[in-house]
Design a protein around this motif. Structure first.
Motif, PDB file in Angstrom:
ATOM      1  N   ALA A  67       0.854  -1.196   0.000  1.00 28.25           N
ATOM      2  CA  ALA A  67       0.000   0.000   0.000  1.00 28.25           C
ATOM      3  C   ALA A  67       0.882   1.234   0.000  1.00 28.25           C
ATOM      4  CB  ALA A  67      -0.909  -0.014   1.232  1.00 28.25           C
ATOM      5  N   SER A  69       2.218   5.404   4.110  1.00 28.40           N
ATOM      6  CA  SER A  69       2.422   4.618   5.329  1.00 28.40           C
ATOM      7  C   SER A  69       1.528   5.149   6.447  1.00 28.40           C
ATOM      8  CB  SER A  69       3.890   4.702   5.772  1.00 28.40           C
ATOM      9  OG  SER A  69       4.205   6.033   6.176  1.00 28.40           O
ATOM     10  N   ASN A  70       1.653   4.531   7.626  1.00 29.33           N
ATOM     11  CA  ASN A  70       0.876   5.002   8.777  1.00 29.33           C
ATOM     12  C   ASN A  70       1.265   6.417   9.187  1.00 29.33           C
ATOM     13  OD1 ASN A  70       1.032   1.683   9.717  1.00 29.33           O
ATOM     14  ND2 ASN A  70      -0.932   2.718   9.559  1.00 29.33           N
ATOM     15  N   GLU A 111      -4.843   5.130   3.842  1.00 32.11           N
ATOM     16  CA  GLU A 111      -5.827   4.236   4.455  1.00 32.11           C
ATOM     17  C   GLU A 111      -6.657   3.511   3.394  1.00 32.11           C
ATOM     18  OE1 GLU A 111      -8.067   6.678   7.107  1.00 32.11           O
ATOM     19  OE2 GLU A 111      -6.402   6.911   8.538  1.00 32.11           O
ATOM     20  N   ARG A 121      -4.533   0.889   1.647  1.00 34.66           N
ATOM     21  CA  ARG A 121      -4.282  -0.203   2.606  1.00 34.66           C
ATOM     22  C   ARG A 121      -5.462  -1.173   2.586  1.00 34.66           C
ATOM     23  NH1 ARG A 121      -4.628   2.185   8.055  1.00 34.66           N
ATOM     24  NH2 ARG A 121      -6.829   1.571   7.865  1.00 34.66           N
ATOM     25  N   ARG A 176      -5.171  -3.179  -0.595  1.00 38.31           N
ATOM     26  CA  ARG A 176      -4.115  -4.185  -0.444  1.00 38.31           C
ATOM     27  C   ARG A 176      -4.617  -5.392   0.328  1.00 38.31           C
ATOM     28  NH1 ARG A 176      -0.199  -2.795   4.157  1.00 38.31           N
ATOM     29  NH2 ARG A 176      -2.086  -3.524   5.231  1.00 38.31           N
ATOM     30  N   ASN A 214       0.594  -0.191   7.705  1.00 36.92           N
ATOM     31  CA  ASN A 214       1.093   0.203   6.390  1.00 36.92           C
ATOM     32  C   ASN A 214       2.520   0.712   6.597  1.00 36.92           C
ATOM     33  OD1 ASN A 214       1.636   1.196   3.859  1.00 36.92           O
ATOM     34  ND2 ASN A 214      -0.160   2.517   3.717  1.00 36.92           N
TER      35      ASN A 214
END
Length: 266
Positions: free
Chosen positions: A96, A99-100, A114, A117, A120, A143
């Motif tokens: 994904a 990232s976070n 999000e 993600r 994914r 992520n």
């Protein structure tokens, strides 16, 4: 049971000689397969590792026959299927984008990181159902950063990362996959799979955009051998709504493209 009159001289008969020879070789092959089962394909290495002093303690005939058996096992072990030689890079990487800690593009309460993600995870679900070996840059709400995705891409037979486009023009739309020329056909298949479900148009060359023509320039994930699928525009209200309602179906279509691609490699 009555034997023939000259049964003591039966060893001179051609039929008996051929039968005995066949039985001998059957027994030899049986022993070879039993040893292969016992030692795996490592018997030749095992025999080679036996010290010469030990071999000299064995009867000469034993050494000759074990050497002969070793040659047979060498041939059998060479013909035996060895996954470590054939199943090179036989896993899929799906990641994904962002990232976070990096949300990517944002539209109101919706964040690119999000949404992709979720996509994914959906693709991973269908790959798992098909029994395909795959790796991801996280599971559930995880992520991981781009560095992790790039590391996974380098060892995969196919590596795909999901993103969503954004534009100041709220009407900008369409599906595209950024990839190197060698992956043009696969990129077009992936874009079409998503576009057919979402009812979107294909951008670039039937869904493929050469990295050299991308507004983003050179991308680490693509340089590592991966493809980046842009799942529409998060800045387009219609495409965003379509993503929410149909992303599971689109993920299934993408998974099918991946599965067919992997089958073609085996």
């Amino acid at each position: 049971m009555k034997l023939i009159d000259n049964w003591k001289q039966a060893w001179k008969l051609k039929s008996v000689q051929v039968g005995a020879l066949s039985a001998f070789f059957y027994a030899l092959m049986y022993a070879a397969f039993e040893l292969l089962w016992l030692f795996g394909s490592n018997f030749p290495q095992f025999w080679a590792a036996v010290p010469q002093e030990i071999k000299e303690l064995l009867p000469h005939s034993w050494v000759l026959w074990l050497g002969f058996l070793n040659n047979i096992l060498s041939v059998i072990s060479r013909l035996k299927y060895q996954p470590e030689l054939h199943d090179v890079n036989q896993f899929v990487t799906i990641t994904a984008g962002h990232s976070n800690s990096d949300p990517g593009a944002v539209n109101g309460k919706y964040k690119e990181a999000e949404l992709v993600r979720q996509f994914r995870n959906a693709v991973a679900h269908y790959l798992a159902a098909a029994g395909l070996t795959y790796k991801t840059d996280g599971a559930g709400t995880i992520n991981l950063p781009l560095t992790n995705a790039i590391a996974l891409a380098k060892g995969a037979s196919i590596a795909i990362e999901f993103h969503m486009n954004a534009s100041t023009n709220s009407q900008a739309n369409g599906i595209e996959t950024i990839a190197l020329p060698k992956d043009k056909i696969l990129a077009q298949k992936l874009s079409k799979a998503v576009a057919d479900v979402f009812g979107s148009r294909l951008r670039g060359q039937n869904g493929w955009i050469d990295q050299s023509e991308s507004a983003r320039g050179r991308l680490g994930f693509i340089n590592a051998g991966g493809l980046i699928v842009e799942l529409g525009f998060i800045s387009n209200a219609t495409e965003l709504a379509t993503f929410h309602s149909k992303y599971w179906s689109a993920a299934k279509a993408v998974a099918q493209v991946i599965i067919e691609h992997e089958k073609a490699l085996t």
